[in-house]
Design an enzyme around this catalytic site. Structure first.
Site, PDB file in Angstrom:
ATOM      1  N   ASN A   1     -87.347  33.450 -70.482  1.00  0.00           N
ATOM      2  CA  ASN A   1     -86.381  32.736 -71.055  1.00  0.00           C
ATOM      3  C   ASN A   1     -86.779  32.279 -72.523  1.00  0.00           C
ATOM      4  O   ASN A   1     -87.516  31.644 -72.695  1.00  0.00           O
ATOM      5  CB  ASN A   1     -86.438  31.288 -70.311  1.00  0.00           C
TER       6      ASN A   1
ATOM      7  N   ARG B   1     -83.202  35.750 -69.061  1.00  0.00           N
ATOM      8  CA  ARG B   1     -82.287  34.821 -68.963  1.00  0.00           C
ATOM      9  C   ARG B   1     -81.474  34.900 -70.517  1.00  0.00           C
ATOM     10  O   ARG B   1     -82.054  34.908 -71.437  1.00  0.00           O
ATOM     11  CB  ARG B   1     -82.917  33.345 -68.876  1.00  0.00           C
TER      12      ARG B   1
ATOM     13  N   HIS C   1     -75.123  26.985 -67.391  1.00  0.00           N
ATOM     14  CA  HIS C   1     -75.788  26.746 -66.080  1.00  0.00           C
ATOM     15  C   HIS C   1     -75.409  27.191 -64.880  1.00  0.00           C
ATOM     16  O   HIS C   1     -75.638  27.126 -63.694  1.00  0.00           O
ATOM     17  CB  HIS C   1     -75.700  25.346 -65.761  1.00  0.00           C
TER      18      HIS C   1
ATOM     19  N   LEU D   1     -77.473  17.985 -63.410  1.00  0.00           N
ATOM     20  CA  LEU D   1     -77.869  16.739 -64.206  1.00  0.00           C
ATOM     21  C   LEU D   1     -79.239  16.825 -64.724  1.00  0.00           C
ATOM     22  O   LEU D   1     -80.091  16.408 -63.864  1.00  0.00           O
ATOM     23  CB  LEU D   1     -77.411  15.341 -63.310  1.00  0.00           C
TER      24      LEU D   1
ATOM     25  N   GLY E   1     -79.308  18.699 -70.164  1.00  0.00           N
ATOM     26  CA  GLY E   1     -78.031  19.234 -70.476  1.00  0.00           C
ATOM     27  C   GLY E   1     -77.521  19.040 -68.999  1.00  0.00           C
ATOM     28  O   GLY E   1     -78.152  19.359 -67.960  1.00  0.00           O
TER      29      GLY E   1
ATOM     30  N   ARG F   1     -76.279  14.972 -76.259  1.00  0.00           N
ATOM     31  CA  ARG F   1     -74.887  15.667 -76.492  1.00  0.00           C
ATOM     32  C   ARG F   1     -73.830  14.566 -76.167  1.00  0.00           C
ATOM     33  O   ARG F   1     -73.928  13.897 -74.809  1.00  0.00           O
ATOM     34  CB  ARG F   1     -74.681  16.637 -75.694  1.00  0.00           C
TER      35      ARG F   1
ATOM     36  N   ASP G   1     -84.272  10.462 -72.379  1.00  0.00           N
ATOM     37  CA  ASP G   1     -84.871  10.434 -71.034  1.00  0.00           C
ATOM     38  C   ASP G   1     -84.557   9.289 -70.006  1.00  0.00           C
ATOM     39  O   ASP G   1     -84.494   8.011 -70.357  1.00  0.00           O
ATOM     40  CB  ASP G   1     -86.575  10.439 -71.210  1.00  0.00           C
TER      41      ASP G   1
ATOM     42  N   GLU H   1     -83.958  28.183 -61.470  1.00  0.00           N
ATOM     43  CA  GLU H   1     -83.418  29.250 -62.175  1.00  0.00           C
ATOM     44  C   GLU H   1     -84.138  30.462 -62.073  1.00  0.00           C
ATOM     45  O   GLU H   1     -83.730  31.591 -62.194  1.00  0.00           O
ATOM     46  CB  GLU H   1     -82.834  28.919 -63.474  1.00  0.00           C
TER      47      GLU H   1
HETATM   48  P1  ADP Z   1     -83.385  20.194 -69.044  1.00  0.00           P
HETATM   49  O1  ADP Z   1     -82.002  20.249 -68.926  1.00  0.00           O
HETATM   50  O2  ADP Z   1     -84.140  19.986 -70.186  1.00  0.00           O
HETATM   51  O3  ADP Z   1     -84.207  21.288 -68.026  1.00  0.00           O
HETATM   52  P2  ADP Z   1     -84.341  18.412 -66.777  1.00  0.00           P
HETATM   53  O4  ADP Z   1     -83.654  19.217 -65.711  1.00  0.00           O
HETATM   54  O5  ADP Z   1     -86.033  18.688 -66.876  1.00  0.00           O
HETATM   55  O6  ADP Z   1     -84.006  18.841 -68.383  1.00  0.00           O
HETATM   56  O7  ADP Z   1     -83.978  16.747 -66.817  1.00  0.00           O
HETATM   57  C1  ADP Z   1     -84.442  15.940 -67.609  1.00  0.00           C
HETATM   58  C2  ADP Z   1     -84.107  14.707 -67.156  1.00  0.00           C
HETATM   59  O8  ADP Z   1     -84.536  14.339 -65.861  1.00  0.00           O
HETATM   60  C3  ADP Z   1     -84.802  13.385 -67.899  1.00  0.00           C
HETATM   61  O9  ADP Z   1     -83.903  12.438 -68.235  1.00  0.00           O
HETATM   62  C4  ADP Z   1     -85.716  12.769 -66.858  1.00  0.00           C
HETATM   63  O10 ADP Z   1     -85.682  11.172 -66.898  1.00  0.00           O
HETATM   64  C5  ADP Z   1     -85.187  13.319 -65.305  1.00  0.00           C
HETATM   65  N1  ADP Z   1     -86.415  13.625 -64.727  1.00  0.00           N
HETATM   66  C6  ADP Z   1     -87.186  14.566 -64.625  1.00  0.00           C
HETATM   67  N2  ADP Z   1     -88.077  14.362 -63.522  1.00  0.00           N
HETATM   68  C7  ADP Z   1     -87.946  13.457 -63.198  1.00  0.00           C
HETATM   69  C8  ADP Z   1     -88.737  12.556 -62.093  1.00  0.00           C
HETATM   70  N3  ADP Z   1     -89.740  13.081 -61.681  1.00  0.00           N
HETATM   71  N4  ADP Z   1     -88.418  11.263 -61.762  1.00  0.00           N
HETATM   72  C9  ADP Z   1     -87.434  10.783 -62.365  1.00  0.00           C
HETATM   73  N5  ADP Z   1     -86.499  11.453 -63.253  1.00  0.00           N
HETATM   74  C10 ADP Z   1     -86.759  12.685 -63.943  1.00  0.00           C
END
Ligand code: ADP
Length: 395
Positions: free
Chosen positions: A7, A90, A179, A208, A211, A240, A282, A383
């Site tokens: 990727n 990807r 996605h 969720l 992105g 975003r 985050d 993925e």
């Molecule tokens: P990306 O789109 O960059 O792949 P992710 O799917 O990793 O992003 O999602 C990031 C979000 O997921 C962040 O807002 C974070 O707070 C939440 N997150 C990721 N892991 C955890 C966890 N173990 N506990 C709570 N929230 C999490």
């Protein structure tokens, strides 16, 4: 069969080596700061993680460091490159040309290049990743798996914008959605879990993460999705904005005395829950700030839940019903509070959440009660595994 899943971003390269028979990850890792200086983080399964500062002027050098790491005597996982049987790439944008994954050949490369216009930040990087792998593993077959492909089944009423039709004909301005690999993987599993493989099914997937997007899947096919011509559309996300009145773009450019490019950059990188809260993109930081009384963090979280619920509601209307909903990706898999908040907006659908089951999360689990009219699940996305499966299926 060992599949090397790649990727490639503009300055990064994520990889996994997957054994397709056991579906186990043999090693995974990440190259960062390509073209700047370079850092490789290599995680061989069952061995210690290796972090190395390396000189990575381009993606080819990054791929060559990764291949060295995979075959290294000490922290490697394979004897030599002949143990890599296939590469799955990807690719972000396949335009209208690619409704499925394809084996990469010269014609496919040219067609991907034609889509560069639609994803100027992503597709060129993806192509560089392919040529870097081809240069170092010329005999190994490669497959392209597109983020947009799953959504090519959307009907015109879902993907056309209310613009003069010639802009669609001439410039292909329409909704594509993204996605797709995740929505496809999770919806297949959800349809299996509710036992509707051979029956009519209506499910909604909420991917969720940083992105985010929601997809309506009818009888296994995407019929609508929240991201649009670019990933900027739809839900409010980490940084975003999601959908806004397009007139805001010109208005802000005038007020801020900046270019349209700069406003789009603000919409992509400085907006969303980070922009609203002023705290972070985050959700863990937002939860903490909100519990400490930060009102803007609380508003950002509620706005996110509200938007997700709006899309779920509109897709239940699009499909004239919904059998099941799945939450996936970082927030969908791990944030039980957010899942609960979203589902509270959906009580009118007869959704009832089992708080004990919902408190678990992070794994595949049904979180709705037995009497809930719509089944709700958490289904971890994967993925890379989906790309490996597609690669094997095509070869
Ligand atoms: P990306 O789109 O960059 O792949 P992710 O799917 O990793 O992003 O999602 C990031 C979000 O997921 C962040 O807002 C974070 O707070 C939440 N997150 C990721 N892991 C955890 C966890 N173990 N506990 C709570 N929230 C999490």
């Amino acid at each position: 069969m060992n599949v090397f899943v790649v990727n490639c971003g503009s300055s990064s390269l994520k990889y996994q080596l997957i054994d397709s028979e056991t579906e186990e990850v043999i090693a995974k890792g990440l190259c960062e700061r390509i073209g700047i200086d370079g850092r490789l983080t290599h995680k061989p399964t069952g061995k210690d993680t290796v972090v190395r500062e390396c000189d990575m002027p381009d993606h080819k050098s990054a791929v060559s460091y990764v291949l060295e790491a995979l075959t290294d005597e000490q922290f490697g996982v394979i004897k030599d490159l002949s143990s890599i049987d296939a590469v799955g790439h990807r690719i972000v944008h396949g335009g209208e040309r690619f409704a499925n994954s394809v084996v990469i050949n010269d014609e496919v490369l040219a067609a991907i290049e034609e889509c560069n216009d639609l994803a100027p930040l992503h597709n060129p990087a993806n192509l560089i990743g392919i040529s870097a792998c081809k240069a170092l593993m010329p005999e190994v077959p490669m497959v392209a798996v597109f983020d947009t492909a799953f959504h090519q089944t959307m009907p015109q009423k879902a993907y056309l914008y209310g613009l003069p039709y010639e802009y669609y004909e001439q410039y292909k301005v329409r909704k594509y959605g993204f996605h797709g690999t995740s929505h496809s993987f999770v919806s297949k599993r959800l349809i299996e879990l509710i036992g509707k493989q051979d029956k009519e099914s209506k499910v909604i997937i909420c991917h969720l993460g940083n992105g985010s997007s929601v997809t309506a899947v009818k009888n296994g096919e995407s019929v609508d999705t929240s991201m649009g011509f670019t990933p900027l559309d739809g839900l409010i996300m980490g940084t975003r904005s999601g959908s806004i009145d397009p007139a805001v773009v010109q208005f802000l450019a005038d007020k801020l005395s900046c270019s349209l490019d700069e406003v789009i950059n603000i919409l992509n990188k400085k907006s969303g829950v980070e922009g609203i809260s002023g705290v972070s993109s985050d959700f863990r930081d937002l939860d903490k700030a909100s519990s400490e009384g930060n009102e803007r963090a609380a508003i950002a979280l509620d706005l996110f839940a509200y938007r997700v619920a709006q899309f779920v509601g509109s897709y239940a209307a699009s499909m004239n019903g919904v059998d099941a909903i799945a939450f996936t990706a970082g927030i969908g898999e791990n944030n039980s509070k957010m899942r609960k908040n979203i589902c509270e907006y959906l009580e009118y659908l007869g959704i009832n959440i089992d708080d004990k089951a919902n408190a678990t999360g992070g794994e595949e689990i049904k979180i709705s009660t037995a009497d809930s009219k719509v089944a709700v699940y958490v289904i971890p996305t994967n993925e890379e595994l989906a790309i490996a499966r597609e690669t094997v299926a095509l070869l």
